[in-house]
Scaffold this motif. Structure first.
Motif, PDB file in Angstrom:
ATOM      1  N   GLY A  80       0.675  -1.132  -0.045  1.00 35.90           N
ATOM      2  CA  GLY A  80       0.121  -0.112  -0.168  1.00 35.90           C
ATOM      3  C   GLY A  80       0.948   1.123  -0.050  1.00 35.90           C
ATOM      4  O   GLY A  80       2.009   1.339  -0.291  1.00 35.90           O
ATOM      5  N   ALA A  81       0.295   2.173   0.292  1.00 37.72           N
ATOM      6  CA  ALA A  81       0.917   3.518   0.209  1.00 37.72           C
ATOM      7  C   ALA A  81       2.057   3.674   1.384  1.00 37.72           C
ATOM      8  O   ALA A  81       2.145   2.644   2.365  1.00 37.72           O
ATOM      9  N   THR A  82       3.039   4.435   0.931  1.00 32.68           N
ATOM     10  CA  THR A  82       4.204   4.241   1.854  1.00 32.68           C
ATOM     11  C   THR A  82       4.254   5.661   2.894  1.00 32.68           C
ATOM     12  O   THR A  82       5.475   5.741   3.783  1.00 32.68           O
ATOM     13  N   SER A  83       3.748   6.747   2.838  1.00 31.44           N
ATOM     14  CA  SER A  83       3.828   7.750   3.698  1.00 31.44           C
ATOM     15  C   SER A  83       2.433   8.547   3.977  1.00 31.44           C
ATOM     16  O   SER A  83       1.406   8.421   3.024  1.00 31.44           O
ATOM     17  N   GLY A  84       2.262   9.256   4.984  1.00 30.17           N
ATOM     18  CA  GLY A  84       1.318  10.165   4.974  1.00 30.17           C
ATOM     19  C   GLY A  84      -0.112   9.607   5.433  1.00 30.17           C
ATOM     20  O   GLY A  84      -0.094   8.538   5.930  1.00 30.17           O
TER      21      GLY A  84
ATOM     22  N   GLU B 153      -1.127   6.220   3.751  1.00 29.48           N
ATOM     23  CA  GLU B 153      -0.650   5.157   4.402  1.00 29.48           C
ATOM     24  C   GLU B 153      -1.474   4.550   5.614  1.00 29.48           C
ATOM     25  O   GLU B 153      -1.656   3.287   5.597  1.00 29.48           O
ATOM     26  N   ILE B 154      -1.893   5.338   6.411  1.00 28.72           N
ATOM     27  CA  ILE B 154      -2.534   4.832   7.387  1.00 28.72           C
ATOM     28  C   ILE B 154      -3.905   4.394   7.048  1.00 28.72           C
ATOM     29  O   ILE B 154      -4.717   3.233   7.399  1.00 28.72           O
ATOM     30  N   GLU B 155      -4.758   5.184   5.908  1.00 33.92           N
ATOM     31  CA  GLU B 155      -6.070   4.767   5.526  1.00 33.92           C
ATOM     32  C   GLU B 155      -5.780   3.517   4.796  1.00 33.92           C
ATOM     33  O   GLU B 155      -6.732   2.751   4.845  1.00 33.92           O
TER      34      GLU B 155
END
Length: 130
Positions: A28-32, A35-37
């Motif tokens: 998934g996403a790696t920052s910000g 990433e949490i979502e």
């Protein structure tokens, strides 16, 4: 309430292991905020899988390997915990949660980190066990 506390504690320890160990990761996403979502629901589901695997498979494996545990003065339990983490990754991959554990040593160090962080977070939360 106890179940929710356990689930969050396990999720925090899994997130810590994924953050510290290069061979343990979530896709998934790696920052910000993205990433949490992207990772919060898979993290909670992997925590649930780890709990089920630890509750059902680990006691059987521990009983069967009891002589090895005695001979190694309990150190074989680390290998069993690593196997539980690796099995969790296989099951999570089967349902496409994006959780990966690559290699034996990543699983061993991840299991140690998960154990230590779970102990520390339980101590900080201080849930009444009565």
């Amino acid at each position: 309430m106890r179940f929710l506390t356990w689930l969050v504690t396990t999720a925090v320890s899994l997130a810590t292991a994924a953050w510290l160990i290069e061979g343990i990761s979530f896709t998934g996403a790696t920052s910000g905020r993205a990433e949490i979502e992207d990772k919060i629901l898979p993290l909670l589901l992997v925590s649930l899988i780890l709990g089920v695997v630890t509750s059902l498979v680990k006691p059987i494996l521990t009983l069967l390997s009891f002589p090895l545990i005695i001979v190694t003065l309990g150190l074989f339990l680390v290998v069993i915990n690593a196997a539980m983490l690796k099995l969790t990754a296989v099951l999570a991959d089967a349902v496409d949660l994006g959780f990966r554990v690559e290699g034996f040593w990543s699983a061993v160090f991840g299991a140690v980190i998960i154990t230590v962080v779970t102990y520390l977070v339980d101590g900080l939360i201080g849930e009444d066990r009565r």
